[in-house]
Design an enzyme around this catalytic site. Structure first.
Site, PDB file in Angstrom:
ATOM      1  CG  LEU A   1      36.858  33.290  44.671  1.00 29.64           C
ATOM      2  CD1 LEU A   1      38.363  33.175  44.626  1.00 29.64           C
ATOM      3  CD2 LEU A   1      36.375  34.149  43.515  1.00 29.64           C
TER       4      LEU A   1
ATOM      5  CB  ALA B   1      37.946  33.443  48.527  1.00 28.91           C
TER       6      ALA B   1
ATOM      7  CE1 TYR C   1      31.633  31.025  53.632  1.00 33.11           C
ATOM      8  CE2 TYR C   1      31.467  32.863  55.152  1.00 33.11           C
ATOM      9  CZ  TYR C   1      31.795  32.374  53.911  1.00 33.11           C
ATOM     10  OH  TYR C   1      32.292  33.232  52.947  1.00 33.11           O
TER      11      TYR C   1
ATOM     12  CB  SER D   1      32.618  28.581  49.967  1.00 29.77           C
ATOM     13  OG  SER D   1      31.901  28.391  51.181  1.00 29.77           O
TER      14      SER D   1
ATOM     15  CG  ASP E   1      30.440  27.120  40.313  1.00 32.41           C
ATOM     16  OD1 ASP E   1      29.528  26.503  40.894  1.00 32.41           O
ATOM     17  OD2 ASP E   1      30.720  28.307  40.576  1.00 32.41           O
TER      18      ASP E   1
ATOM     19  CE1 TYR F   1      48.290  20.541  52.182  1.00 33.61           C
ATOM     20  CE2 TYR F   1      49.291  20.495  50.000  1.00 33.61           C
ATOM     21  CZ  TYR F   1      48.551  19.879  50.988  1.00 33.61           C
ATOM     22  OH  TYR F   1      48.084  18.601  50.795  1.00 33.61           O
TER      23      TYR F   1
END
Ligand code: UDP
Length: 313
Positions: free
Chosen positions: A73, A114, A145, A75, A31, A159
């Site tokens: 996750l 996510a 976003y 963002s 993070d 992928y």
């Protein structure tokens, strides 16, 4: 298992990290703390099976141990955050997802992305099913976003198809609970903090817009089920209990006993008018549905914000 969580010091990520650490997995959180908070992971920081790396996942990173599962996750996730951090939001959705997929491919790890109900934009289909393509304004303030997450879904699918990486996409609807930031601008902390201060609750527009709120424990249980399933998704996870923002405001005033009422402010640009997940797919593929009703969830969340409120007064 060795599990990597990007954005693991954030609201949802920290609940997920805590649960996986308690299940005995080796958990690594990455993070950059641009919206995450080390306090969220304080309870697991000293555990032997937990490590924290402060790093921006939009930039490459290499690991000294094999990774089995990655929850991506990271963002900014609140409208005021991605308005303040538009470029970082785009970068983490695009470059961050690309780098995370690279880590998954190299380690033959499963990856869960996510994604968000925001991929449906201001939806013209209600409730929203995974088959709906959405109604997004790419150049509006929320576009940074919405489009970052739409790009992220596209590269995850590429992928999966092209490189055979095991991937799972979840579209997360409004989720709430302890560890949301008191001033992150989202409606649950905003209303609760205003009510605790005895101020009128600020409703945007006429409050006729709807949302459906899912308690964080339900959501986290769904994320783990999806990761360990064969379902690549996308799968909606959220609570289908839909209400208007005005009714929600009255409910919070009632529970907290706030007599100051409600005040009105203009509706933000591109604010979706309705939102409710169709969770048929999650029920069928994962046997998942939310178990915590709004009153139970709000009681726990209000208790948490009372603590935050006492710290600031
Ligand atoms: N909202 C509000 N007052 C606030 C914050 C938000 O009326 O102080 C409204 C907002 O306009 C939106 C809904 O509550 O219609 C949910 O907003 P939030 O930012 O929590 O999440 P969104 O679902 O829009 O991403």
């Amino acid at each position: 298992m060795n599990i990597l969580i990007t954005g693991g010091a954030g609201f949802i990520g920290s609940h997920l990290a805590e649960k996986l650490v308690n299940e005995g997995h080796e958990v690594t959180v990455i993070d950059n703390l641009c919206t995450g908070n080390p306090e969220n992971i304080a309870s697991i920081m000293k555990r032997k099976n937990f490590r924290f790396i402060q790093h921006d996942i939009s930039k490459p990173v290499f690991f000294d141990r094999k990774i089995d599962q990655i929850y991506h996750l990271a963002s900014p996730a609140s409208p005021i955050d991605y308005l303040k951090l538009p470029i970082q939001t785009l970068k983490v959705g695009a470059l961050g997802t690309y780098i995370t997929l690279g880590i998954a491919k190299r380690n033959d790890a499963a990856l869960l992305l996510a994604s968000t109900s925001e991929v449906y934009g201001d939806p013209l289909v209600h409730p929203q099913k995974e088959t709906y393509w959405g109604n997004v304004n790419p150049i509006g303030p929320r576009g940074v976003y919405d489009e970052a997450k739409r790009y992220a879904e596209a590269i995850v699918e590429a992928y999966r198809r092209f490189h055979g990486v095991r991937t799972h996409i979840v579209r997360i609807f409004n989720t709430y609970g302890p560890r949301m930031r008191p001033y992150d601008g989202r409606v649950v902390p905003a209303f609760i903090m205003e009510a605790l201060k005895g101020e009128p609750l600020t409703v945007f527009g006429n409050g006729g817009q709807t949302r459906s709120f899912c308690y964080v424990d339900d959501l986290v249980r769904g994320l783990i089920l999806l990761m360990n399933s064969k379902c690549s998704g996308p799968v909606n996870l959220g609570n289908p209990h839909e209400m208007t923002i005005l009714d929600f405001a009255h409910r919070i005033n009632e529970i907290i006993g706030n007599k100051a009422g409600i005040k009105y402010m203009p509706l933000p640009v591109d604010d979706p008018k309705v939102r409710q997940p169709d969770i048929g797919k999650a029920k069928k593929e994962l046997g998942w549905e939310p178990l915590v009703d709004v009153d139970q969830g709000l009681a726990k969340t209000i208790e948490y914000f009372r603590g935050a409120f006492n710290k600031t007064v």
